[in-house]
Design a protein around this motif. Structure first.
Motif, PDB file in Angstrom:
ATOM      1  N   ALA A 215       0.864  -1.186   0.000  1.00 51.57           N
ATOM      2  CA  ALA A 215       0.000   0.000   0.000  1.00 51.57           C
ATOM      3  C   ALA A 215       0.891   1.224   0.000  1.00 51.57           C
ATOM      4  O   ALA A 215       1.935   1.244   0.667  1.00 51.57           O
ATOM      5  N   VAL A 216       0.492   2.239  -0.749  1.00 47.64           N
ATOM      6  CA  VAL A 216       1.217   3.515  -0.795  1.00 47.64           C
ATOM      7  C   VAL A 216       0.223   4.620  -0.457  1.00 47.64           C
ATOM      8  O   VAL A 216      -0.875   4.666  -1.036  1.00 47.64           O
ATOM      9  N   LEU A 245      -7.703  -0.313 -11.357  1.00 48.09           N
ATOM     10  CA  LEU A 245      -9.035   0.165 -10.989  1.00 48.09           C
ATOM     11  C   LEU A 245      -8.886   1.439 -10.169  1.00 48.09           C
ATOM     12  O   LEU A 245      -8.131   1.471  -9.189  1.00 48.09           O
ATOM     13  N   VAL A 246      -9.603   2.479 -10.563  1.00 47.89           N
ATOM     14  CA  VAL A 246      -9.564   3.769  -9.858  1.00 47.89           C
ATOM     15  C   VAL A 246     -10.923   4.014  -9.219  1.00 47.89           C
ATOM     16  O   VAL A 246     -11.967   3.762  -9.832  1.00 47.89           O
ATOM     17  N   THR A 247     -10.918   4.494  -7.986  1.00 51.55           N
ATOM     18  CA  THR A 247     -12.169   4.885  -7.347  1.00 51.55           C
ATOM     19  C   THR A 247     -11.983   6.227  -6.658  1.00 51.55           C
ATOM     20  O   THR A 247     -10.871   6.605  -6.275  1.00 51.55           O
ATOM     21  N   ALA A 248     -13.089   6.957  -6.526  1.00 49.18           N
ATOM     22  CA  ALA A 248     -13.119   8.263  -5.859  1.00 49.18           C
ATOM     23  C   ALA A 248     -14.574   8.565  -5.556  1.00 49.18           C
ATOM     24  O   ALA A 248     -15.484   7.840  -5.993  1.00 49.18           O
ATOM     25  N   VAL A 304      -5.322  -1.079  -7.316  1.00 47.23           N
ATOM     26  CA  VAL A 304      -6.389  -0.105  -7.074  1.00 47.23           C
ATOM     27  C   VAL A 304      -5.763   1.228  -6.677  1.00 47.23           C
ATOM     28  O   VAL A 304      -4.816   1.265  -5.882  1.00 47.23           O
ATOM     29  N   PHE A 305      -6.278   2.321  -7.241  1.00 43.74           N
ATOM     30  CA  PHE A 305      -5.936   3.667  -6.788  1.00 43.74           C
ATOM     31  C   PHE A 305      -7.193   4.312  -6.211  1.00 43.74           C
ATOM     32  O   PHE A 305      -8.256   4.260  -6.829  1.00 43.74           O
ATOM     33  N   PRO A 325      -2.764  -4.723  -4.280  1.00 43.58           N
ATOM     34  CA  PRO A 325      -1.933  -3.532  -4.096  1.00 43.58           C
ATOM     35  C   PRO A 325      -2.777  -2.277  -4.267  1.00 43.58           C
ATOM     36  O   PRO A 325      -3.550  -2.163  -5.225  1.00 43.58           O
ATOM     37  N   VAL A 326      -2.633  -1.328  -3.351  1.00 44.28           N
ATOM     38  CA  VAL A 326      -3.536  -0.177  -3.373  1.00 44.28           C
ATOM     39  C   VAL A 326      -2.757   1.102  -3.089  1.00 44.28           C
ATOM     40  O   VAL A 326      -1.926   1.166  -2.177  1.00 44.28           O
TER      41      VAL A 326
END
Length: 732
Positions: A215-216, A245-248, A304-305, A325-326
């Motif tokens: 994770a970062v 995969l991007v989420t917001a 995932v971001f 990894p996220v």
């Protein structure tokens, strides 16, 4: 004169790579003055936020200010004459580039605090009227406009310049391009697109997402390029064939991330498709999913971001850890969410997970110089950087050492220290505290603020709304129409739960409650509620509503609140179902709604609440009234046959559900948590055996069946009548 001022402001802003604010205030039509400013300052790239068309500018309504997310402009004009909406002002500030101007249109500044506008209409909830709304937010805003560096004030009515806004900064020194890392895994072109050394460091930190259990966390104030860094990394990962995969909180807010991912792939000659999904020629891609959808990891992404992570609940953010990894990118101080709260609460969650974590902070502004005066003005005006007391000042606070105080909104406006600490606690506690909430706290007539202080410092805060107290005619209208502004719980009980008398009694809803993280779990939240209950001892009821988690449900139930509703739909951002709870020992309203909930909950769990988390259901039911199962002799024989013999519960589910509800509401029950979850998922929510077995970690569906039989045996022994025992004895 005005043209000369605008030209000089723009020249100084450009020379220093800073921004300037120009406020045009007065009753006079501002359009000629605005046009003069735009022409003289050579501001062709301008956009307008407001309700009136002006100077042929592209216009967005204040509620549509999110359209500015991910964009930069030489000039944003904010027309605050019809609506002073703090969120829109915050978004406008963030969209102005270095060398640009923020232009604010306002009524005469001396009169502005006493005027009422469209935002005030949202604060005047029945039975209050517009005349009851205070003007503390605007009074504070006017003071900061008149005192802060970099702000020019023009009186349109007299044609005079009250302040020129010039700061005479030292000329900026030319900067060298950022140094590229000697050792890097991402392609060189990714680093060549970085604008600062901070951005290079952030992109290199995201290289860790090539590995499994990683994770970062990248944090920064606005304008530092964190979303761009995440986008550059996402593009580099897609170039390597990864599914990203991007989420917001919303797709629009992740626009800059997608733009940078697209640009990196394009620069590498690997961009196959660049619309909604950014597709690389070798199969890698960057795609979007809403937060609630993303936690299910649709189509098994490789990475995932999470962009603007502070705008999402910590439980949702933590759902990715250890599974994929996220990378998390978030603003520390900004309207997108409670960044400071993210830093504290999510860091604690990261420490409890066995995940390889890298943290990187970006400090250097990209869009404007670090000496920019508009950023600190916005931080102070909107309390974007509000913080609770530092830990040593409150570390020894106890329920016995604190003092309960209820400052008025005027008290808070006049005491900046008290206001910053109180609002800082709210920011710390809730992921969606935003500038609009500051105006509500200062001006809404139905809201009150309550604090526990230790040696003069705030250690706990509650924001409380007065609700109900509507006249019979309004109550009847609400029952017919199903809506009433600003009265959340009366609206729920009248409209959805069909209680024609729910909006009459006066109640107090706890909108937010927060305790300083240094002294949590020591009884301070309960102490604050006790004092609240005592202060409003004439209230007909107390209530609250929140995204349901077992921990929060337990806190409120321990303080005497009883569940009356669980929403059928998940919040699109948090993925949680909202719970409503009421308290009031002598309140007929509370008694009947608690009873109605207990009567209907078994039916809705098998229907609209089938997907609610089993632990949320367990904790919710634990707060309802225990009732004996009241099974007939035949029903007891059916249950005992399923427990000890060849009977099957799904042939006659009714008695089994009543029995499950009884044990899950029984305060004397000692049934294990695993068996309670089995009752919830299979008996109450009626999920099939395969789904139940997989979710609850049984090896097979047969194993889940056998465990249900053993669980039913416990219930027969605890509650069963003679008919149940006789049926049991048939099977030896």
């Amino acid at each position: 004169m005005l043209g000369s001022l605008a030209r000089t402001l723009r020249e100084e802003a450009r020379r220093a790579d800073e921004r300037r604010l120009c406020c045009l205030a007065g009753e006079a039509d501002p359009e000629p003055a605005l046009q003069e400013v735009l022409d003289a300052a050579d501001l062709d790239d301008a956009v307008l936020l407001g309700h009136r068309d002006l100077a042929a500018l592209t216009r967005h309504e204040p509620r549509q200010a999110g359209a500015l997310l991910g964009t930069t402009r030489d000039c944003v004009v904010v027309d605050l004459r019809d609506e002073c909406r703090p969120n829109a002002l915050g978004r406008a500030v963030g969209a102005v580039d270095g060398g640009g101007l923020l232009v604010v249109l306002a009524p005469p500044l001396d009169d502005w605090p006493d005027r009422r506008d469209r935002f005030d209409e949202t604060l005047a909830v029945p039975p209050d009227t517009l005349d009851d709304v205070a003007g503390n937010f605007r009074r504070r805003l006017v003071g900061l406009l008149r005192a802060h560096p970099g702000v020019a004030l023009v009186d349109l009515d007299s044609g005079t310049v009250e302040r020129d806004g010039l700061t005479e900064p030292a000329p900026t020194q030319p900067t060298s391009p950022p140094a590229l890392p000697d050792d890097h895994a991402f392609p060189r072109v990714a680093y060549e697109s970085c604008l600062t050394d901070d951005q290079v460091a952030a992109v290199q930190a995201f290289e860790a997402l090539r590995e499994g259990n990683s994770a970062v966390v990248c944090t920064a104030d606005r304008g530092r390029g964190k979303s761009s860094a995440a986008g550059i990394a996402a593009g580099a990962l897609a170039a390597a064939g990864r599914d990203v995969l991007v989420t917001a909180s919303d797709r629009r807010g992740a626009g800059e991330l997608f733009a940078r991912a697209r640009a990196v792939l394009d620069a590498m000659g690997l961009l196959a498709h660049g619309e909604e999904t950014v597709q690389a020629t070798d199969g890698g891609r960057v795609r979007f999913a809403s937060p609630a959808e993303a936690t299910d990891l649709p189509d098994d992404p490789d990475v995932v971001f999470v962009d603007e992570a502070a705008g999402l609940p910590v439980d949702l953010l933590a759902a990715f850890l250890g599974r994929v990894p996220v990378g998390y990118a978030t603003t520390v101080h900004g309207y997108e969410g409670a960044g400071r709260g993210f830093a504290v609460r999510f860091s604690e969650r990261l420490a409890r997970n066995d995940v390889d974590v890298r943290e990187v902070t970006m400090a250097d502004p990209i869009r404007y110089a670090g000496t920019d005066p508009v950023e600190p003005w916005a931080f102070r005006a909107l309390l974007l950087d509000a913080s609770p007391p530092v830990e040593p000042l409150v570390a020894d606070a106890t329920p016995e050492s604190v003092e309960y105080v209820s400052p008025s909104s005027a008290d808070l406006r006049e005491d900046e220290h008290l206001l910053r600490e109180a609002f800082g606690l709210l920011v710390l506690a809730h992921y969606r505290t935003e500038p609009d909430d500051l105006a509500r706290l200062l001006d809404a007539p139905n809201l009150t603020t309550h604090l526990l202080t230790h040696d003069g410092h705030s250690v706990a805060v509650a924001l409380v709304a007065r609700e109900g107290g509507l006249d019979p005619e309004t109550c009847a209208e609400v029952y017919r129409e199903g809506r009433v502004q600003g009265n959340m719980l009366p609206d729920l009980m009248t409209g959805q739960l069909r209680d024609p008398d729910a909006a009459g009694p006066v109640g107090r809803r706890v909108v937010r409650i927060a305790v300083h993280p240094q002294v949590q779990s020591q009884g301070l939240g309960s102490r604050l509620l006790d004092d609240l209950h005592g202060e409003f001892d004439d209230a007909d009821w107390f209530g609250t509503s929140f995204g349901a988690t077992p921990r929060l449900l337990a806190f409120w139930q321990d303080n005497g609140y009883r569940p009356v509703h669980l929403s059928a739909t998940r919040n699109a951002t948090s993925g949680e179902h909202s719970a409503a709870l009421l308290r009031g020992d002598d309140s007929p309203l509370v008694a009947r709604h608690a009873r109605w909930f207990r009567e209907r909950v078994g039916d809705v769990l098998a229907d609209t609440l089938r997907e609610v988390d089993a632990d949320v259901v367990r904790r919710t039911l634990a707060g309802t009234t225990f009732e004996e199962p009241n099974l007939t002799d035949r029903e007891w024989r059916l249950v005992a046959a399923a427990a000890y013999g060849p009977g099957q519960f799904d042939m006659h589910p009714g008695p089994f559900r009543r029995l499950a509800l009884a044990v899950l509401t029984d305060p004397e029950s000692d049934l294990s948590a695993d068996r309670e979850r089995l009752l919830v998922r299979r008996v109450l929510q009626f999920h099939d055996w395969e789904v139940t077995a997989e979710e609850l970690d049984y090896f097979t569906a047969s194993g889940a069946r056998r465990e249900l039989g053993r669980t039913l045996q416990v219930l027969v022994e605890r509650y069963g009548l003679k008919a149940a025992r006789d049926e049991r004895d048939r099977y030896g």
